[in-house]
Write a protein that holds these residues in place. Structure first.
Motif, PDB file in Angstrom:
ATOM      1  N   SER A  82      -8.796  18.379  -4.313  1.00  0.00           N
ATOM      2  CA  SER A  82      -8.220  17.826  -3.087  1.00  0.00           C
ATOM      3  C   SER A  82      -6.759  17.449  -3.245  1.00  0.00           C
ATOM      4  CB  SER A  82      -9.018  16.590  -2.644  1.00  0.00           C
ATOM      5  OG  SER A  82      -8.918  15.551  -3.610  1.00  0.00           O
ATOM      6  N   ARG A  83      -6.192  17.723  -4.428  1.00  0.00           N
ATOM      7  CA  ARG A  83      -4.796  17.387  -4.717  1.00  0.00           C
ATOM      8  C   ARG A  83      -4.543  15.912  -4.452  1.00  0.00           C
ATOM      9  NH1 ARG A  83      -1.741  19.061  -7.523  1.00  0.00           N
ATOM     10  NH2 ARG A  83       0.155  19.171  -6.276  1.00  0.00           N
ATOM     11  N   THR A  84      -5.360  15.066  -5.103  1.00  0.00           N
ATOM     12  CA  THR A  84      -5.289  13.624  -4.869  1.00  0.00           C
ATOM     13  C   THR A  84      -5.275  12.880  -6.195  1.00  0.00           C
ATOM     14  OG1 THR A  84      -6.543  13.916  -2.817  1.00  0.00           O
ATOM     15  CG2 THR A  84      -6.353  11.678  -3.664  1.00  0.00           C
ATOM     16  N   LEU A  85      -4.455  11.846  -6.264  1.00  0.00           N
ATOM     17  CA  LEU A  85      -4.370  10.959  -7.414  1.00  0.00           C
ATOM     18  C   LEU A  85      -5.066   9.645  -7.072  1.00  0.00           C
ATOM     19  CD1 LEU A  85      -3.056  10.308 -10.240  1.00  0.00           C
ATOM     20  CD2 LEU A  85      -1.131   9.352  -8.945  1.00  0.00           C
ATOM     21  N   TYR A  86      -5.952   9.183  -7.954  1.00  0.00           N
ATOM     22  CA  TYR A  86      -6.661   7.920  -7.773  1.00  0.00           C
ATOM     23  C   TYR A  86      -6.298   6.977  -8.918  1.00  0.00           C
ATOM     24  CZ  TYR A  86      -9.629  10.498  -4.478  1.00  0.00           C
ATOM     25  OH  TYR A  86     -10.079  11.241  -3.434  1.00  0.00           O
ATOM     26  N   TRP A  87      -6.265   5.674  -8.649  1.00  0.00           N
ATOM     27  CA  TRP A  87      -6.049   4.724  -9.736  1.00  0.00           C
ATOM     28  C   TRP A  87      -6.645   3.359  -9.417  1.00  0.00           C
ATOM     29  CZ3 TRP A  87      -2.049   6.175  -6.483  1.00  0.00           C
ATOM     30  CH2 TRP A  87      -1.351   5.163  -5.827  1.00  0.00           C
ATOM     31  N   SER A  88      -6.973   2.630 -10.486  1.00  0.00           N
ATOM     32  CA  SER A  88      -7.444   1.253 -10.352  1.00  0.00           C
ATOM     33  C   SER A  88      -6.260   0.315 -10.563  1.00  0.00           C
ATOM     34  CB  SER A  88      -8.537   0.955 -11.376  1.00  0.00           C
ATOM     35  OG  SER A  88      -8.056   1.129 -12.695  1.00  0.00           O
ATOM     36  N   ASP A  89      -6.344  -0.873  -9.981  1.00  0.00           N
ATOM     37  CA  ASP A  89      -5.261  -1.858 -10.114  1.00  0.00           C
ATOM     38  C   ASP A  89      -5.906  -3.231 -10.262  1.00  0.00           C
ATOM     39  OD1 ASP A  89      -3.105  -3.752  -9.486  1.00  0.00           O
ATOM     40  OD2 ASP A  89      -1.978  -1.963  -8.897  1.00  0.00           O
ATOM     41  N   ARG A  90      -5.596  -3.914 -11.385  1.00  0.00           N
ATOM     42  CA  ARG A  90      -6.206  -5.211 -11.649  1.00  0.00           C
ATOM     43  C   ARG A  90      -5.283  -6.359 -11.275  1.00  0.00           C
ATOM     44  NH1 ARG A  90      -6.404  -6.516 -18.095  1.00  0.00           N
ATOM     45  NH2 ARG A  90      -6.947  -8.545 -17.222  1.00  0.00           N
ATOM     46  N   GLY A  91      -4.214  -6.076 -10.535  1.00  0.00           N
ATOM     47  CA  GLY A  91      -3.235  -7.104 -10.190  1.00  0.00           C
ATOM     48  C   GLY A  91      -3.717  -8.045  -9.105  1.00  0.00           C
ATOM     49  N   GLU A  92      -2.784  -8.836  -8.582  1.00  0.00           N
ATOM     50  CA  GLU A  92      -3.101  -9.860  -7.602  1.00  0.00           C
ATOM     51  C   GLU A  92      -3.371  -9.261  -6.224  1.00  0.00           C
ATOM     52  OE1 GLU A  92      -3.736 -12.830  -8.120  1.00  0.00           O
ATOM     53  OE2 GLU A  92      -2.487 -13.729  -9.664  1.00  0.00           O
ATOM     54  N   LEU A  93      -4.249  -9.918  -5.471  1.00  0.00           N
ATOM     55  CA  LEU A  93      -4.441  -9.590  -4.076  1.00  0.00           C
ATOM     56  C   LEU A  93      -3.151  -9.896  -3.317  1.00  0.00           C
ATOM     57  CD1 LEU A  93      -7.997 -11.113  -3.613  1.00  0.00           C
ATOM     58  CD2 LEU A  93      -7.431  -8.692  -3.710  1.00  0.00           C
ATOM     59  N   PRO A  94      -2.858  -9.258  -2.198  1.00  0.00           N
ATOM     60  CA  PRO A  94      -3.799  -8.396  -1.462  1.00  0.00           C
ATOM     61  C   PRO A  94      -3.815  -6.933  -1.900  1.00  0.00           C
ATOM     62  CG  PRO A  94      -1.810  -8.677  -0.178  1.00  0.00           C
ATOM     63  CD  PRO A  94      -1.641  -9.535  -1.414  1.00  0.00           C
ATOM     64  N   ARG A  95      -2.822  -6.483  -2.710  1.00  0.00           N
ATOM     65  CA  ARG A  95      -2.790  -5.070  -3.080  1.00  0.00           C
ATOM     66  C   ARG A  95      -3.510  -4.781  -4.376  1.00  0.00           C
ATOM     67  NH1 ARG A  95       2.448  -2.584  -3.783  1.00  0.00           N
ATOM     68  NH2 ARG A  95       3.175  -4.584  -4.596  1.00  0.00           N
ATOM     69  N   GLY A  96      -3.697  -5.822  -5.204  1.00  0.00           N
ATOM     70  CA  GLY A  96      -4.347  -5.627  -6.485  1.00  0.00           C
ATOM     71  C   GLY A  96      -5.849  -5.796  -6.413  1.00  0.00           C
ATOM     72  N   ASN A  97      -6.512  -5.723  -7.594  1.00  0.00           N
ATOM     73  CA  ASN A  97      -7.976  -5.727  -7.666  1.00  0.00           C
ATOM     74  C   ASN A  97      -8.555  -4.692  -6.705  1.00  0.00           C
ATOM     75  OD1 ASN A  97      -9.102  -7.437  -9.678  1.00  0.00           O
ATOM     76  ND2 ASN A  97      -8.181  -9.173  -8.601  1.00  0.00           N
ATOM     77  N   SER A  98      -8.050  -3.485  -6.856  1.00  0.00           N
ATOM     78  CA  SER A  98      -8.299  -2.468  -5.847  1.00  0.00           C
ATOM     79  C   SER A  98      -8.451  -1.087  -6.479  1.00  0.00           C
ATOM     80  CB  SER A  98      -7.145  -2.447  -4.835  1.00  0.00           C
ATOM     81  OG  SER A  98      -5.909  -2.196  -5.504  1.00  0.00           O
ATOM     82  N   LEU A  99      -8.947  -0.148  -5.656  1.00  0.00           N
ATOM     83  CA  LEU A  99      -8.879   1.279  -5.943  1.00  0.00           C
ATOM     84  C   LEU A  99      -7.946   1.904  -4.924  1.00  0.00           C
ATOM     85  CD1 LEU A  99     -12.576   2.333  -6.686  1.00  0.00           C
ATOM     86  CD2 LEU A  99     -10.752   1.863  -8.306  1.00  0.00           C
ATOM     87  N   ASN A 100      -7.152   2.870  -5.374  1.00  0.00           N
ATOM     88  CA  ASN A 100      -6.098   3.421  -4.530  1.00  0.00           C
ATOM     89  C   ASN A 100      -6.049   4.930  -4.669  1.00  0.00           C
ATOM     90  OD1 ASN A 100      -4.474   0.645  -4.093  1.00  0.00           O
ATOM     91  ND2 ASN A 100      -5.103   0.814  -6.236  1.00  0.00           N
ATOM     92  N   LYS A 101      -5.439   5.575  -3.674  1.00  0.00           N
ATOM     93  CA  LYS A 101      -5.252   7.020  -3.785  1.00  0.00           C
ATOM     94  C   LYS A 101      -3.945   7.421  -3.123  1.00  0.00           C
ATOM     95  CE  LYS A 101      -7.350   9.037   0.374  1.00  0.00           C
ATOM     96  NZ  LYS A 101      -8.313  10.048   0.856  1.00  0.00           N
ATOM     97  N   ALA A 102      -3.422   8.560  -3.570  1.00  0.00           N
ATOM     98  CA  ALA A 102      -2.222   9.139  -2.971  1.00  0.00           C
ATOM     99  C   ALA A 102      -2.347  10.650  -3.011  1.00  0.00           C
ATOM    100  CB  ALA A 102      -0.975   8.696  -3.717  1.00  0.00           C
ATOM    101  N   SER A 103      -1.891  11.303  -1.967  1.00  0.00           N
ATOM    102  CA  SER A 103      -1.899  12.759  -1.927  1.00  0.00           C
ATOM    103  C   SER A 103      -0.811  13.304  -2.830  1.00  0.00           C
ATOM    104  CB  SER A 103      -1.687  13.248  -0.497  1.00  0.00           C
ATOM    105  OG  SER A 103      -1.522  14.655  -0.476  1.00  0.00           O
ATOM    106  N   LEU A 104      -1.123  14.379  -3.554  1.00  0.00           N
ATOM    107  CA  LEU A 104      -0.115  15.049  -4.371  1.00  0.00           C
ATOM    108  C   LEU A 104       0.619  16.125  -3.582  1.00  0.00           C
ATOM    109  CD1 LEU A 104      -2.066  15.348  -7.737  1.00  0.00           C
ATOM    110  CD2 LEU A 104      -0.386  13.642  -7.050  1.00  0.00           C
TER     111      LEU A 104
END
Length: 607
Positions: free
Chosen positions: A517-539
């Motif tokens: 799907s040409r997609t990058l995924y990553w985990s982030d253990r940082g502070e809320l609201p953007r952290g403690n999350s799973l994220n994706k971006a199109s390549l």
């Protein structure tokens, strides 16, 4: 078609024509959920029997319903029974002329916005609408109840001109009355389940007539497979594989001289498109991953056949502080969360990243070692935990983190946090080389923006991705990309092909690339609201990486990340001690294996 305005249901009745076996059951479905119901039958005894049935059997439809408070009336005459109805359901005898005349009479008496339905299982509603106006025919449809309350399926089917908006409207009300509505996509004699049953019935009779089995044996096998274990036919075909189903059907057709009525060509459309069922990433009759069930979901014996085994790491943080740095474990569990966790390897010094290479049948993992000590190492073992080896000994990588495998060329890639490097080696540890170097730990490693943590590959693209997490909760994290091969004349610290894709991230950790799907995924253990999350971006960025999407929030120190590319699921772990599963868009969150450790990396193994 022009627009359709739903009838108001407030204070209006559901009219049931016929108080026999099915009519009284249909009435009970609606009445048990608080709907006003009028039951009409010319036979006074049928009316009496229906009202008595509702009093004594209502509990079967809704255990909390009070028979003394339901709003049901019986009628002998048609006009007072249905003149205020928003829905009329015809359940008269299966005589075509009687049904045709009934609908002609309904057209004269019923409110002009009332929906007119027939419970007939043998006649299409278009056959019953031959004496009504075209605008009336657009309010007519089939509404086939099976036998409630035991079977709550209701099949809806168009008259050929029924307003399409009627179907979702009725589905909502049928669900509210405790039913399971399903809409036939086109007119079909026998609707849905009767056609399926006709084939089953016919084949059972053939087995009996040929002397292959007795009635008792057929029923015993059927009960074991479809009653006791509840195997739905389409999910079963997906689990077996549609290519296999097609081969079986071809053999039956050739062996028994049957006529192919379009089944093989229908299956071939799936096979040509690569939709072979649960064993592939495109799915089959169902979407990919549908047969992968977790412990809280209903499961049959054909579910989870193609679900992966989960290998993940427990850092050992829940142990006594004096033992933390030698209590790490590799655990294995199941994708449904039902199998007890099994320890494959224990006694590890802070294991963090894990990868699996089916080609060599090995697990690989990183041990971070003691804090601030240059004693990290890379280990391997067989999938059962035997043949444990140190393939990159302590003192070479300072604090190795995420590790991944290029399955095509059997090479390992791993990041080194305090060592500020990204390495590559063969699966036996030989040929070790540094690909990326952001700093020299021997000159101090306090600049945490240079710490390399996550690593992921895109072999088709020829790229490597990695995270530099930044200080804890510092929002200085970054994600980079470079070529897998070193540019001519460059060194790990001077190469010019490095791109910074994202910056100012809370604290990015592990990475995964889905090249399909040409997609990058990553985990982030940082502070809320953007952290403690799973994220994706199109390549597929058309030159820019200025945006990404947060898929999941509210994790507890998110770390491990793995993509089940076949079933189209994301698995994740956190230091809070949970394993999660999500759809690829972050929906349908499942949480399992809680409170049994403090989890880091995760890897998947097809079974």
């Amino acid at each position: 078609m022009d627009s359709w305005k739903p009838p108001s249901t407030a204070g209006r009745s559901v009219g049931i024509l016929g108080a026999g076996v099915l009519g009284r059951r249909i009435a009970a479905c609606w009445a048990s959920k608080g709907y006003k119901v009028h039951v009409r039958d010319p036979d006074p005894q049928q009316i009496t029997g229906a009202l008595e049935y509702l009093k004594t059997e209502l509990w079967r439809y809704n255990p909390t319903a009070d028979p003394g408070k339901i709003d049901v009336q019986g009628f002998h005459d048609l006009k007072p029974a249905i003149e205020d109805s928003w829905l009329v359901i015809e359940c008269v005898s299966e005589k075509l002329e009687l049904k045709i005349s009934t609908f002609a009479e309904l057209e004269k008496i019923a409110h002009p916005d009332a929906i007119l339905a027939t419970n007939s299982s043998s006649y299409k509603s278009r056959e019953l609408a031959v004496k009504v106006r075209p605008d009336t025919a657009r309010r007519i449809l089939n509404m086939h109840y099976i036998i409630p309350p035991d079977i709550r399926t209701v099949e809806l089917m168009t008259s050929g001109s029924t307003h399409q908006d009627i179907f979702p409207f009725l589905q909502d009300h049928l669900r509210a009355s405790g039913m399971l509505p399903v809409v036939a996509h086109k007119e079909s004699t026998g609707f849905i389940i009767n056609r399926v049953w006709a084939a089953i019935k016919r084949e059972c009779l053939m087995v009996l007539s040929e002397g292959v089995a007795s009635p008792e044996e057929i029923d015993a096998v059927w009960t074991d497979m479809f009653v006791n274990h509840g195997i739905p036919p389409c999910r079963m075909m997906d689990s077996v594989g549609l290519d296999t189903v097609s081969l079986i059907e071809q053999h039956y057709i050739e062996e028994r001289g049957l006529k192919d009525v379009g089944v093989l060509s229908y299956l071939q459309t799936f096979i040509q498109d690569g939709r072979l069922g649960a064993k592939c990433s495109k799915g089959g009759l169902y979407p990919p991953g549908y047969t992968t069930k977790t412990s809280g979901e209903e499961q049959g014996p054909y579910d989870n056949i193609h679900a992966p085994a989960l290998y993940f790491l427990d850092l050992g943080l829940n142990n006594d502080p004096s033992e933390v740095y030698r209590k790490g474990r590799i655990l294995v569990g199941s994708a449904d969360g039902k199998a007890p966790l099994r320890t494959v390897i224990d006694g590890q010094p802070m294991p963090d990243g894990i990868a699996l290479c089916p080609g060599v049948g090995k697990l690989f993992w990183t041990n971070m070692g003691g804090p601030n000590e240059n004693d990290g190492c890379i280990m391997s073992c067989n999938l059962d935990g035997s043949d444990v080896k140190t393939i990159v000994p302590p003192g070479i990588a300072h604090t190795p983190k995420q590790i991944t495998v290029d399955q095509n060329c059997e090479k390992l890639y791993f990041s080194d946090r305090e060592g500020m490097r990204v390495f590559r080696c063969k699966v036996d540890g030989s040929g070790l080389e540094t690909l990326i170097q952001t700093g020299d730990w021997r000159q101090g490693f306090q600049d945490k923006t240079l710490w390399c943590v996550g690593v992921a590959l895109a072999p088709v693209e020829g790229k490597i991705y990695w995270t530099q997490k930044g200080p804890s909760k510092g929002s200085q994290g970054r994600i980079f990309r470079a070529s897998l091969e070193m540019p001519p004349g460059a060194t790990p610290s001077t190469r010019k092909d490095i791109e910074c894709l994202f910056s100012n991230l809370p604290e990015p950790i592990d990475l995964e690339v889905d090249e399909e799907s040409r997609t990058l995924y990553w985990s982030d253990r940082g502070e809320l609201p953007r952290g403690n999350s799973l994220n994706k971006a199109s390549l597929e960025t058309n030159g820019g990486f200025d945006s990404y999407q947060i898929l999941v929030r509210g994790l507890h120190e998110a770390i491990g990340l793995a993509i089940d590319k076949k079933n189209r699921h994301i698995y994740a772990t956190d230091l809070g001690g949970a394993v999660y599963r999500f759809n690829m868009d972050g929906s349908d969150k499942k949480k399992f294996y809680e409170d049994q450790g403090s989890f880091a990396g995760i890897a998947l193994c097809d079974r």
